[in-house]
Design a protein around this motif. Sequence first.
Motif, PDB file in Angstrom:
ATOM      1  N   UNK A   1       8.434  20.180 126.651  1.00  0.00           N
ATOM      2  CA  UNK A   1       7.337  21.110 126.899  1.00  0.00           C
ATOM      3  C   UNK A   1       6.350  20.585 127.946  1.00  0.00           C
ATOM      4  N   UNK A   2       5.849  21.488 128.768  1.00  0.00           N
ATOM      5  CA  UNK A   2       4.772  21.151 129.694  1.00  0.00           C
ATOM      6  C   UNK A   2       3.474  21.074 128.890  1.00  0.00           C
ATOM      7  N   UNK A   3       2.675  20.041 129.120  1.00  0.00           N
ATOM      8  CA  UNK A   3       1.463  19.838 128.324  1.00  0.00           C
ATOM      9  C   UNK A   3       0.208  19.926 129.191  1.00  0.00           C
ATOM     10  N   UNK A   4      -0.801  20.608 128.647  1.00  0.00           N
ATOM     11  CA  UNK A   4      -2.123  20.668 129.263  1.00  0.00           C
ATOM     12  C   UNK A   4      -3.092  19.963 128.313  1.00  0.00           C
ATOM     13  N   UNK A   5      -3.755  18.946 128.784  1.00  0.00           N
ATOM     14  CA  UNK A   5      -4.663  18.165 127.944  1.00  0.00           C
ATOM     15  C   UNK A   5      -6.009  18.889 127.771  1.00  0.00           C
ATOM     16  N   UNK A   6      -6.564  18.768 126.577  1.00  0.00           N
ATOM     17  CA  UNK A   6      -7.864  19.348 126.253  1.00  0.00           C
ATOM     18  C   UNK A   6      -8.809  18.253 125.780  1.00  0.00           C
ATOM     19  N   UNK A   7     -10.069  18.393 126.083  1.00  0.00           N
ATOM     20  CA  UNK A   7     -11.070  17.441 125.581  1.00  0.00           C
ATOM     21  C   UNK A   7     -11.492  17.849 124.171  1.00  0.00           C
ATOM     22  N   UNK A   8     -12.054  16.920 123.379  1.00  0.00           N
ATOM     23  CA  UNK A   8     -12.554  17.279 122.039  1.00  0.00           C
ATOM     24  C   UNK A   8     -13.561  18.422 122.076  1.00  0.00           C
ATOM     25  N   UNK A   9     -14.392  18.465 123.097  1.00  0.00           N
ATOM     26  CA  UNK A   9     -15.378  19.529 123.234  1.00  0.00           C
ATOM     27  C   UNK A   9     -14.698  20.882 123.407  1.00  0.00           C
ATOM     28  N   UNK A  10     -13.580  20.895 124.140  1.00  0.00           N
ATOM     29  CA  UNK A  10     -12.871  22.141 124.394  1.00  0.00           C
ATOM     30  C   UNK A  10     -12.104  22.636 123.168  1.00  0.00           C
ATOM     31  N   UNK A  11     -11.885  21.751 122.199  1.00  0.00           N
ATOM     32  CA  UNK A  11     -11.121  22.115 121.003  1.00  0.00           C
ATOM     33  C   UNK A  11     -11.980  22.624 119.854  1.00  0.00           C
ATOM     34  N   UNK A  12     -13.265  22.350 119.895  1.00  0.00           N
ATOM     35  CA  UNK A  12     -14.079  22.506 118.683  1.00  0.00           C
ATOM     36  C   UNK A  12     -14.265  23.944 118.228  1.00  0.00           C
ATOM     37  N   UNK A  13     -14.231  24.919 119.169  1.00  0.00           N
ATOM     38  CA  UNK A  13     -14.489  26.307 118.788  1.00  0.00           C
ATOM     39  C   UNK A  13     -13.227  27.145 118.665  1.00  0.00           C
ATOM     40  N   UNK A  14     -12.062  26.539 118.830  1.00  0.00           N
ATOM     41  CA  UNK A  14     -10.811  27.281 118.710  1.00  0.00           C
ATOM     42  C   UNK A  14     -10.427  27.994 119.994  1.00  0.00           C
ATOM     43  N   UNK A  15      -9.136  28.326 120.093  1.00  0.00           N
ATOM     44  CA  UNK A  15      -8.604  28.998 121.281  1.00  0.00           C
ATOM     45  C   UNK A  15      -7.754  30.195 120.872  1.00  0.00           C
ATOM     46  N   UNK A  16      -7.779  31.250 121.699  1.00  0.00           N
ATOM     47  CA  UNK A  16      -7.031  32.479 121.439  1.00  0.00           C
ATOM     48  C   UNK A  16      -5.901  32.651 122.453  1.00  0.00           C
ATOM     49  N   UNK A  17      -4.782  33.257 122.048  1.00  0.00           N
ATOM     50  CA  UNK A  17      -3.727  33.603 123.007  1.00  0.00           C
ATOM     51  C   UNK A  17      -4.254  34.614 124.025  1.00  0.00           C
ATOM     52  N   UNK A  18      -3.851  34.461 125.296  1.00  0.00           N
ATOM     53  CA  UNK A  18      -4.296  35.375 126.343  1.00  0.00           C
ATOM     54  C   UNK A  18      -3.298  35.388 127.493  1.00  0.00           C
ATOM     55  N   UNK A  19      -3.289  36.508 128.232  1.00  0.00           N
ATOM     56  CA  UNK A  19      -2.384  36.682 129.371  1.00  0.00           C
ATOM     57  C   UNK A  19      -3.101  37.465 130.461  1.00  0.00           C
ATOM     58  N   UNK A  20      -2.926  37.049 131.702  1.00  0.00           N
ATOM     59  CA  UNK A  20      -3.310  37.847 132.866  1.00  0.00           C
ATOM     60  C   UNK A  20      -2.040  38.223 133.606  1.00  0.00           C
ATOM     61  N   UNK A  21      -1.905  39.504 133.928  1.00  0.00           N
ATOM     62  CA  UNK A  21      -0.692  39.964 134.592  1.00  0.00           C
ATOM     63  C   UNK A  21      -1.051  41.034 135.619  1.00  0.00           C
ATOM     64  N   UNK A  22      -0.251  41.094 136.683  1.00  0.00           N
ATOM     65  CA  UNK A  22      -0.488  42.072 137.742  1.00  0.00           C
ATOM     66  C   UNK A  22       0.365  43.318 137.515  1.00  0.00           C
TER      67      UNK A  22
END
Length: 311
Positions: free
Chosen positions: A147-168
């Motif tokens: 898998x390709x990995x994108x690193x996150x900081x602890x600050x970026x993790x604290x409030x949770x993340x939602x699935x999202x997509x941008x498409x043309x």
Amino acid sequence: RKTESECLFGMQLRQAIVLERLRGWANALKINQDQLEVGFEDLATVRCAVSCPAGRKMYWEVDILEVSSSIQIGCVSTQFAKIGQLSNWGVGEQTGSWSVDGVAQQVLFQGAKARSNIRWGKGDTIGLLCDLEEGKIKILHHSVATPLEIQLSPQECKDGLCPAVTCDRGGRLRFRMKEPFCLPAPDGGAFASVARIWEELREAALPQVPEAPVISDFYGSSGSLKEALMDEILDFELQRNESCGSEEGLERLLEPLGPAVREFSSHTKKLEEVLSPAHAGHSESLKEVAMEDEMSLAHTRYIEPTEGKTL
């Protein structure tokens, strides 16, 4: 034809997972909420409002049904603002967003870009693991062995993340939010699907309700049946934490017992100070659970022989 807001509200009433428009005009999207499919008539961004909580792992997949010139699949935080109109800034191109564009072969993270060897097309499935234990977003695709990995900081993790997509324009995507998934399970399957997280959030929001008492236990007790039933019902209503809410609600509850017991509903006036009408709907389920069979038996044994008399 229902408006976008009316459709979202209807799905929320059904307590279903919904996709919502973050950016782009309303007519830029054709969303099938039942199938979680999105067709793009113009550039737009959608998200699922179910957020992966801090310290958890959440997994979902996206099927590419039709390709476009750009498909940015990833996650957003609350910092990625909802605009509700056309915006050239998609997922990964502003603060609070991260994505991979397998058409342009780029990784996009908070406005920065890097090259990626992932390339996808029509018929492909992309898996995303939001790992807020280790602070990573992992993207799975058959074109890469790991898998390709994108690193996150602890600050970026604290409030949770939602699935999202941008498409043309021209793109069409389908979200897979629950098992069975298409790709091999990442991290040995040690994750929760979006649907599982959603169920946990719903369960946590429900009030804790005690078990109903067995009313038949009081039929043979000392004292009058009327007093025994009334004492238990009042105690049960208090435990139910605002389940009745009004004198009228309790009268409906006691209806199977006949006039001889309904006269005691006046004793419930003291409940009005502590019970909320907002929970009056629980009285009907209480009637079904605790009263239906047992009260009909009580009526036959005790009330019918004394009709017209004082108990």
